[in-house]
Structure formats: C-alpha cells, structure tokens
Design a protein around this motif. Structure first.
Motif, PDB file in Angstrom:
ATOM      1  N   ASN A  66       0.853  -1.187   0.000  1.00  0.00           N
ATOM      2  CA  ASN A  66       0.000   0.000   0.000  1.00  0.00           C
ATOM      3  C   ASN A  66       0.889   1.238   0.000  1.00  0.00           C
ATOM      4  O   ASN A  66       2.005   1.207   0.502  1.00  0.00           O
ATOM      5  CB  ASN A  66      -0.853   0.051   1.274  1.00  0.00           C
ATOM      6  N   LYS A  79      -4.895   4.302  -6.002  1.00  0.00           N
ATOM      7  CA  LYS A  79      -5.082   3.429  -4.823  1.00  0.00           C
ATOM      8  C   LYS A  79      -4.689   4.159  -3.536  1.00  0.00           C
ATOM      9  O   LYS A  79      -5.354   4.026  -2.499  1.00  0.00           O
ATOM     10  CB  LYS A  79      -4.240   2.152  -5.005  1.00  0.00           C
ATOM     11  N   ASN A 116      -6.841   4.622  -0.079  1.00  0.00           N
ATOM     12  CA  ASN A 116      -6.327   4.235   1.244  1.00  0.00           C
ATOM     13  C   ASN A 116      -6.229   5.426   2.194  1.00  0.00           C
ATOM     14  O   ASN A 116      -6.444   5.294   3.393  1.00  0.00           O
ATOM     15  CB  ASN A 116      -4.945   3.579   1.121  1.00  0.00           C
ATOM     16  N   ILE A 123     -10.119   5.929   3.314  1.00  0.00           N
ATOM     17  CA  ILE A 123     -10.816   4.835   4.017  1.00  0.00           C
ATOM     18  C   ILE A 123     -10.032   4.353   5.242  1.00  0.00           C
ATOM     19  O   ILE A 123     -10.598   4.174   6.327  1.00  0.00           O
ATOM     20  CB  ILE A 123     -11.055   3.628   3.057  1.00  0.00           C
ATOM     21  N   ASN A 124      -8.722   4.162   5.073  1.00  0.00           N
ATOM     22  CA  ASN A 124      -7.983   3.486   6.147  1.00  0.00           C
ATOM     23  C   ASN A 124      -7.956   4.254   7.472  1.00  0.00           C
ATOM     24  O   ASN A 124      -8.351   3.706   8.502  1.00  0.00           O
ATOM     25  CB  ASN A 124      -6.568   3.133   5.667  1.00  0.00           C
ATOM     26  N   ASN A 134     -15.780  -0.570   6.180  1.00  0.00           N
ATOM     27  CA  ASN A 134     -15.643   0.431   5.113  1.00  0.00           C
ATOM     28  C   ASN A 134     -16.971   1.083   4.705  1.00  0.00           C
ATOM     29  O   ASN A 134     -17.059   2.296   4.520  1.00  0.00           O
ATOM     30  CB  ASN A 134     -15.005  -0.200   3.872  1.00  0.00           C
ATOM     31  N   VAL A 178     -15.390   1.623  -3.988  1.00  0.00           N
ATOM     32  CA  VAL A 178     -14.622   0.688  -3.133  1.00  0.00           C
ATOM     33  C   VAL A 178     -15.321   0.522  -1.781  1.00  0.00           C
ATOM     34  O   VAL A 178     -15.451  -0.589  -1.269  1.00  0.00           O
ATOM     35  CB  VAL A 178     -13.155   1.161  -2.948  1.00  0.00           C
ATOM     36  N   THR A 195     -16.692  -3.127  -0.704  1.00  0.00           N
ATOM     37  CA  THR A 195     -16.044  -3.786   0.450  1.00  0.00           C
ATOM     38  C   THR A 195     -16.772  -3.358   1.734  1.00  0.00           C
ATOM     39  O   THR A 195     -16.160  -3.253   2.784  1.00  0.00           O
ATOM     40  CB  THR A 195     -14.546  -3.390   0.541  1.00  0.00           C
ATOM     41  N   LYS A 229     -13.336  -4.927   7.062  1.00  0.00           N
ATOM     42  CA  LYS A 229     -12.586  -3.985   7.898  1.00  0.00           C
ATOM     43  C   LYS A 229     -11.337  -3.625   7.119  1.00  0.00           C
ATOM     44  O   LYS A 229     -10.684  -4.502   6.534  1.00  0.00           O
ATOM     45  CB  LYS A 229     -12.170  -4.667   9.198  1.00  0.00           C
ATOM     46  N   SER A 230     -10.964  -2.367   7.116  1.00  0.00           N
ATOM     47  CA  SER A 230      -9.757  -1.972   6.376  1.00  0.00           C
ATOM     48  C   SER A 230      -8.527  -2.556   7.060  1.00  0.00           C
ATOM     49  O   SER A 230      -8.566  -2.930   8.238  1.00  0.00           O
ATOM     50  CB  SER A 230      -9.632  -0.447   6.334  1.00  0.00           C
ATOM     51  N   SER A 231      -7.433  -2.620   6.309  1.00  0.00           N
ATOM     52  CA  SER A 231      -6.206  -3.192   6.878  1.00  0.00           C
ATOM     53  C   SER A 231      -5.731  -2.359   8.080  1.00  0.00           C
ATOM     54  O   SER A 231      -5.193  -2.898   9.044  1.00  0.00           O
ATOM     55  CB  SER A 231      -5.117  -3.269   5.805  1.00  0.00           C
TER      56      SER A 231
HETATM   57  O1  PAF Z   1      -6.073  -1.420   2.938  1.00  0.00           O
HETATM   58  C1  PAF Z   1      -7.235  -1.841   2.741  1.00  0.00           C
HETATM   59  O2  PAF Z   1      -7.970  -2.284   3.629  1.00  0.00           O
HETATM   60  C2  PAF Z   1      -7.755  -1.884   1.310  1.00  0.00           C
HETATM   61  O3  PAF Z   1      -6.730  -1.444   0.468  1.00  0.00           O
HETATM   62  C3  PAF Z   1      -9.035  -1.090   1.043  1.00  0.00           C
HETATM   63  C4  PAF Z   1      -9.162  -0.800  -0.422  1.00  0.00           C
HETATM   64  C5  PAF Z   1      -9.111   0.200   1.815  1.00  0.00           C
HETATM   65  C6  PAF Z   1     -10.231  -1.930   1.355  1.00  0.00           C
HETATM   66  O4  PAF Z   1     -10.364  -2.312   2.684  1.00  0.00           O
END
Ligand code: PAF
Length: 294
Positions: A104, A182, A186, A189-190, A200, A238, A242, A246-248
């Motif tokens: 990422n 991307k 991130n 959202i993250n 998400n 996204v 999703t 849960k995001s990473s």
């Molecule tokens: O890092 C993440 O979780 C993913 O890249 C994303 C796209 C935010 C979806 O959860």
C-alpha cells in the motif's frame, strides 16, 4: 515458472495459494519457524465462501535461504518492511530478474533504485483477504491485481497469463496513475475506519463522516495531482464493494500492530510539504493514528 513469494501475511498467503493452484512451483518465504511448520504439516488453505482449497507450497525461512532459481519474486511484506528486506533480496535472489511489489502507499518507492539489475513491477491488490491463522486465509472479496512496469520493468512476463477466475491480473502501463489512485482510496478509508472503528461501508452512511471523507479526498487529489470527481466515484465504489470489510488499518489497530500510516497519509504530508499545499485533515488523521499506535 518458479515463483517466490516473500511474506506470510494475508496477501502473501493469497498469492501463494492461487499461484500454486495454477501448477506453478511456488515457494513461500516467511520469517517465523512456527508459520513454516504450520504450513508444512497442515498445508495452506484458502476459504472462499463455502468452498475451500488446500495446497502444499514449499515454505522456507527467509533468513536461511538463498535461491538462484526463482524467475519471479513477489514481495508481499508491509510497506515499512521493504527497506529492511532489501539487502536480503539483493543478496539472496541474485538471478531473479522480475520483482513485483504489492505494498500500500508509495513510501517504499524510494528504496527501489537499489534494484537496478532487476525488472521491477508495481502491483495494486484489490482482493479482500483475512488471515485466520498461519496456514488459513479467508478470501472475503474477489478483486483484481493490477500490475504496471516501474522504471525499466520489461522482463517479458505475461502477467495476465497467470490469471485464475478468482484471482485475475490486469496489466497497465502507467504505474503512477495506478498507485496514486489506490493511495487516494487508502488515504481516506484506512485512517477514518481505524479511528471510528467501523467497516468500510459505514463511512457512507453518516453525513458527518461523508464530509470528512470529502475533505481528505480533496486534499489527497490535489497533492497526487489526480482528478477529484473520478477519484471520488472510485472511492465510493470501493466503500460499497467492500462495505462489510474492515480496512487493513483498522485490523492493524485492533490487533495492536504497527499501521501503514507513514506509507499512506505520511506520504501525502511529505509530498504536500514539497508542493506547498495545505493538508490539515490528512495531518489530523495522521497524528491520531500515530497516537493510537503508541
Ligand atoms: O487497505 C485496505 O484495507 C484496502 O486497500 C481497502 C481498499 C481500503 C479496502 O479495505
């Protein structure tokens, strides 16, 4: 083809399992002996909905192994580990000509000029995957892996040929456009899902959180020099696709692990400084996540 995958996290395990299913000779390189043993004795299983598939890849400890016969190396460690792993890659995979990085963010790019002897590719992984144990992975959302050549990465590999129905590869030419799109997703959202501790999709359900998303998104687009309206549409898509994931970053916070905030919003802050752009919202979420990590 002989493929090496470095990293025993969710993305490394996902690549290993699907590429092994396509009858490639896949070797997974991990750090911990316990994980090596677990996969050795129980195999590596991917669950996807109601189906499950178990394979038996070779598993080696990265610290012990040098390999001169790997054609393609996929580096699936966290972005903050790329710097540390670099000397090992240079020393241990001398004959490998193609290396794919699937981190990422963009922070790791500054370490890559050291890899002059290789063809370097960048990847963006859109799959949802959750590691349930050292040898069990849950493929929660089928997505794509986008791949683009970075610098002079033209080793002649046909990445799209590696595609499986549930694990497709898409080749693109412009690595910067691919990574910055991307990164923008991130960067919004993250941190928000990690701070608010929501999946998400929940971000779209609250007008105040939507407002925060817009502000983070506008700043990121300015810094990365991407078009706001298209980027916003992708971001919402996204979140919707999703929505239950849960995001990473949220998972890292929940599991008390280091996050990728430096590679994501940290990268935005650094670039903004160089371009004299104000990014107060990115600075705010960056500080909150740094504080939560401590
Ligand atoms: O890092 C993440 O979780 C993913 O890249 C994303 C796209 C935010 C979806 O959860």
């Amino acid at each position: 083809m002989k493929i090496g995958v470095i990293g025993g996290g969710s993305i490394g395990l996902l690549f290993t399992a699907y590429l092994a299913e396509s009858a490639h000779e896949v070797t997974l390189f991990v750090r911990r002996e316990a994980q090596q043993q677990a996969i050795h004795t129980m195999g590596l299983t991917v669950k996807a909905g109601s189906s499950a598939y178990t394979c038996q890849p070779k598993v080696c400890l990265l610290s012990e192994t040098g390999r001169n016969d790997i054609d393609v190396l996929i580096v699936a460690v966290k972005s903050y580990d790329v710097e540390h792993i670099m000397p090992e890659i240079i020393e241990k995979f001398k004959n490998t000509r193609s290396i794919l990085f699937v981190q990422n963010g963009m922070q790791h790019l500054r370490f890559l000029p050291h890899f002059k002897m290789h063809s370097i590719y960048m990847g963006v992984v859109e799959h949802g995957a959750m590691k349930e144990s050292d040898h069990l992975i849950n493929h929660t959302g089928v997505g794509r892996t986008k791949i683009a050549p970075y610098l002079d990465g033209h080793s002649g590999i046909n990445w799209e040929k590696l595609s499986k129905e549930k694990f497709p590869f898409f080749y693109q030419n412009d690595w910067y456009a691919m990574l910055s799109e991307k990164l923008h997703i991130n960067a919004v959202i993250n941190p928000l899902t990690a701070i608010l501790r929501v999946p998400n999709g929940a971000l779209l359900t609250n007008p105040h959180w939507l407002d925060l998303m817009e502000q983070l998104s506008e700043e990121a687009c300015k810094v990365l020099n991407i078009k706001y309206h298209e980027a916003w549409k992708d971001l919402v898509a996204v979140c919707e696709n999703t929505s239950l994931n849960k995001s990473s970053m949220l998972r890292d916070i929940e599991n008390k692990r280091r996050t990728e905030i430096e590679a994501i919003n940290g990268f935005i802050l650094n670039s903004a400084k160089g371009k004299n752009i104000e990014v107060p919202n990115n600075r705010f979420v960056y500080q909150i996540i740094k504080g939560m990590e401590e």
